[in-house]
Scaffold this active site. Sequence first.
Site, mmCIF file in Angstrom:
data_model
loop_
_atom_site.group_PDB
_atom_site.id
_atom_site.type_symbol
_atom_site.label_atom_id
_atom_site.label_comp_id
_atom_site.label_asym_id
_atom_site.label_seq_id
_atom_site.Cartn_x
_atom_site.Cartn_y
_atom_site.Cartn_z
ATOM 1 N N LYS A 173 29.163 89.273 81.991
ATOM 2 C CA LYS A 173 28.701 89.119 83.262
ATOM 3 C C LYS A 173 27.197 88.117 83.057
ATOM 4 C CE LYS A 173 25.588 90.021 86.031
ATOM 5 N NZ LYS A 173 24.712 88.874 86.791
ATOM 6 N N GLY A 226 17.975 91.448 78.399
ATOM 7 C CA GLY A 226 17.073 91.235 79.731
ATOM 8 C C GLY A 226 15.877 91.951 79.887
ATOM 9 N N GLY A 231 16.783 97.002 81.717
ATOM 10 C CA GLY A 231 17.248 97.645 80.452
ATOM 11 C C GLY A 231 17.250 99.278 80.524
ATOM 12 N N GLU A 248 18.487 94.520 74.098
ATOM 13 C CA GLU A 248 17.617 93.498 73.536
ATOM 14 C C GLU A 248 16.562 93.108 74.679
ATOM 15 O OE1 GLU A 248 16.904 92.584 70.658
ATOM 16 O OE2 GLU A 248 18.537 93.331 69.730
ATOM 17 N N GLU A 382 4.314 91.047 79.665
ATOM 18 C CA GLU A 382 4.931 89.911 79.410
ATOM 19 C C GLU A 382 5.051 89.080 80.769
ATOM 20 O OE1 GLU A 382 9.473 90.367 79.658
ATOM 21 O OE2 GLU A 382 9.538 88.965 77.727
HETATM 22 P P1 NDP Z 1 17.154 90.690 83.853
HETATM 23 O O1 NDP Z 1 16.772 92.050 83.492
HETATM 24 O O2 NDP Z 1 16.784 90.436 85.328
HETATM 25 O O3 NDP Z 1 18.735 90.391 83.920
HETATM 26 C C1 NDP Z 1 19.424 90.339 82.853
HETATM 27 C C2 NDP Z 1 20.821 90.614 83.162
HETATM 28 O O4 NDP Z 1 21.048 91.773 83.620
HETATM 29 C C3 NDP Z 1 21.363 89.516 84.408
HETATM 30 O O5 NDP Z 1 22.601 89.218 84.194
HETATM 31 C C4 NDP Z 1 21.206 90.423 85.762
HETATM 32 O O6 NDP Z 1 22.034 89.940 86.805
HETATM 33 C C5 NDP Z 1 21.888 91.647 85.030
HETATM 34 N N1 NDP Z 1 21.351 92.696 85.922
HETATM 35 C C6 NDP Z 1 20.441 92.951 86.812
HETATM 36 N N2 NDP Z 1 20.327 94.267 87.401
HETATM 37 C C7 NDP Z 1 21.351 94.888 86.742
HETATM 38 C C8 NDP Z 1 21.868 96.245 87.012
HETATM 39 N N3 NDP Z 1 21.361 96.958 87.933
HETATM 40 N N4 NDP Z 1 22.871 96.630 86.202
HETATM 41 C C9 NDP Z 1 23.541 95.613 85.528
HETATM 42 N N5 NDP Z 1 23.224 94.543 85.135
HETATM 43 C C10 NDP Z 1 21.998 94.146 85.733
HETATM 44 O O7 NDP Z 1 16.422 89.787 82.904
HETATM 45 P P2 NDP Z 1 16.628 88.105 83.072
HETATM 46 O O8 NDP Z 1 17.843 87.547 83.414
HETATM 47 O O9 NDP Z 1 15.260 87.687 84.210
HETATM 48 O O10 NDP Z 1 15.989 87.381 81.503
HETATM 49 C C11 NDP Z 1 14.749 87.616 81.206
HETATM 50 C C12 NDP Z 1 14.400 88.877 80.394
HETATM 51 O O11 NDP Z 1 15.176 89.073 79.287
HETATM 52 C C13 NDP Z 1 12.833 88.666 79.754
HETATM 53 O O12 NDP Z 1 12.460 90.148 79.940
HETATM 54 C C14 NDP Z 1 13.112 88.499 78.407
HETATM 55 O O13 NDP Z 1 12.332 88.915 77.464
HETATM 56 C C15 NDP Z 1 14.316 89.124 78.059
HETATM 57 N N6 NDP Z 1 15.176 88.780 77.049
HETATM 58 C C16 NDP Z 1 15.104 89.400 75.745
HETATM 59 C C17 NDP Z 1 15.731 88.942 74.514
HETATM 60 C C18 NDP Z 1 15.677 89.870 73.514
HETATM 61 O O14 NDP Z 1 16.608 89.470 72.660
HETATM 62 N N7 NDP Z 1 15.077 90.794 73.293
HETATM 63 C C19 NDP Z 1 16.291 87.528 74.825
HETATM 64 C C20 NDP Z 1 16.289 87.018 75.921
HETATM 65 C C21 NDP Z 1 15.426 87.594 76.993
HETATM 66 P P3 NDP Z 1 21.484 88.854 87.662
HETATM 67 O O15 NDP Z 1 21.395 87.692 87.280
HETATM 68 O O16 NDP Z 1 22.627 88.859 88.661
HETATM 69 O O17 NDP Z 1 20.453 89.797 88.453
#
Ligand code: NDP
Length: 498
Positions: A173, A226, A231, A248, A382
């Site tokens: 997803k 994310g 998370g 992550e 962040e």
């Molecule tokens: P989000 O947490 O908003 O989303 C990440 C993923 O989770 C998306 O596919 C999103 O779908 C999905 N999602 C959202 N809500 C839910 C839920 N309730 N249940 C299951 N899945 C869900 O993060 P971003 O996409 O905005 O990415 C940015 C973040 O990711 C930053 O905080 C960054 O630091 C972190 N990150 C961490 C990394 C690491 O390795 N530590 C690497 C890269 C990024 P949808 O898009 O449809 O909302």
Amino acid sequence: MVQDFGLFIGGKWRKSEGKRFETRNPATGDVLATFPNATKAEVNEAVKAAKAAFEKWKKTPAPRRGELLLQAARIFKRKKEDLARIVTMEMGKIIAEGRGDVQEVIDFYEYAAGEGRRMFGETVPSELPNKMCLTVRLPVGPVGLITPWNFPMAIPGWKSGAALVAGCSFVLKPSSLTPLCAAKFVEVLDEAGFPTGVVNMLTGSGSVVGDGIIQHPDIRAVSFTGGVETGRYVYESAAKKMIKVGLELGGKNAIIAMDDANIDLLMDGVMFGAFGTAGQRCTAASRLIVHRKIYDQVVDELVERAEKLKVGDPLDEKVDMGPVASPDQEKKTLEYIGVGKKEGDKLLVGGERLKGGAYDNGFFVQPTAFAVDRKARLALEEIFGPVLSVLKAKDYEDAVAIANSVKYGLSSSIYTNDLRWSFRAMHDLEAGITYVNAPTIGAEVQLPFGGTKETGPTDTREAGTTALDEFTYWKTVYVDYSGRLQKAQIDTEKLVGG
Ligand code: NDP
């Protein structure tokens, strides 16, 4: 022409019953493609396909699974330039970084392919005669992979490469901001010839599709990258279901500049670390902690260099920084710039949205830096945009205390030519990764990647051999070929000195 994609379930692109959404270029506003919001029923179908495929895939010899990964790596190589352009058009990172995003998939798929011929377990001596003990890795089952938008090829690549070679089927997803990258990614896997149902992809909202995958009873592990708040929810959901979860999450990574640092080298690293991918890397250098003795010099250089950065069309090879990825990203970045201005942080450079001409079609923010106090919000939260917070430290201990004062613990860096500081930092910095004389970014696929504290509460690691841990469990095997019942801990007494 704008292409309308479906869902990839059971080896086929399928139409969906769900409402469609658009994906757009953040530099131009152009619609690139449309995708469906998968329904609950479609989530069930995808998991069903993954479950059916798992039964055969887990029995496919791991070296053979690795060969398919290698085949996929070859196709990624052939299509690298086209895929890189799609990354840049959909996510907004400059084209050199778009190529890097695809290269990371190639590198990891090649690495994971080799893991198919290793995936070592252990043989361990038994305390009894004519008995052998060993450990083997086994795949956990069908898994869910939930990914963000900032590395729209590399992160699906890391997760899927490890899952596939381990013997897991998956439902991916991707972020709703970058479904086109995910679709192109899945097209490559389809061309490589993974068996029907091993690879599945659903688009749609996190709360319906992402959550639907996690909650499904047949999903045995979830690998999530994310934000911290999402998370936390994923962690709780996985705990309730008692399944494996890899997390992550966010970062607030610091570069420490000691007074003996090579300033030119430092500034090259700071510019790349803070403003590469417009600051939207989880490992971005969002804090620069500078020894008081070189503080003024570093700030002057920073301002001079940031003012020279060329912001614009990310497909233009001469551009240093593209747009941020979405209107929400722009809003959040500008809000934080507002917080800095309101709370009395000293704006050093940038601080505005770029306007006029082509800038008006996209989400362009100036490379920005503030001099901040260690308790300031900009020093602790962040931002995930091109905003760098600069802090002054008294000495090494003070710099480390500032670096460790955040709730995150992903990446860290120190610039020094003194062996003592570099080795101490290796131990003192609370982060999953420490760089010496390099910025906070630059991970290589053959090493573990991940964080501590709220960045990585599950202590799982992507990449390296540790990547397999998310998708496998250990089986301990005892083979007794003595031909009689032998009792561990009990019969052993007779053997002592015997
Ligand atoms: P989000 O947490 O908003 O989303 C990440 C993923 O989770 C998306 O596919 C999103 O779908 C999905 N999602 C959202 N809500 C839910 C839920 N309730 N249940 C299951 N899945 C869900 O993060 P971003 O996409 O905005 O990415 C940015 C973040 O990711 C930053 O905080 C960054 O630091 C972190 N990150 C961490 C990394 C690491 O390795 N530590 C690497 C890269 C990024 P949808 O898009 O449809 O909302």
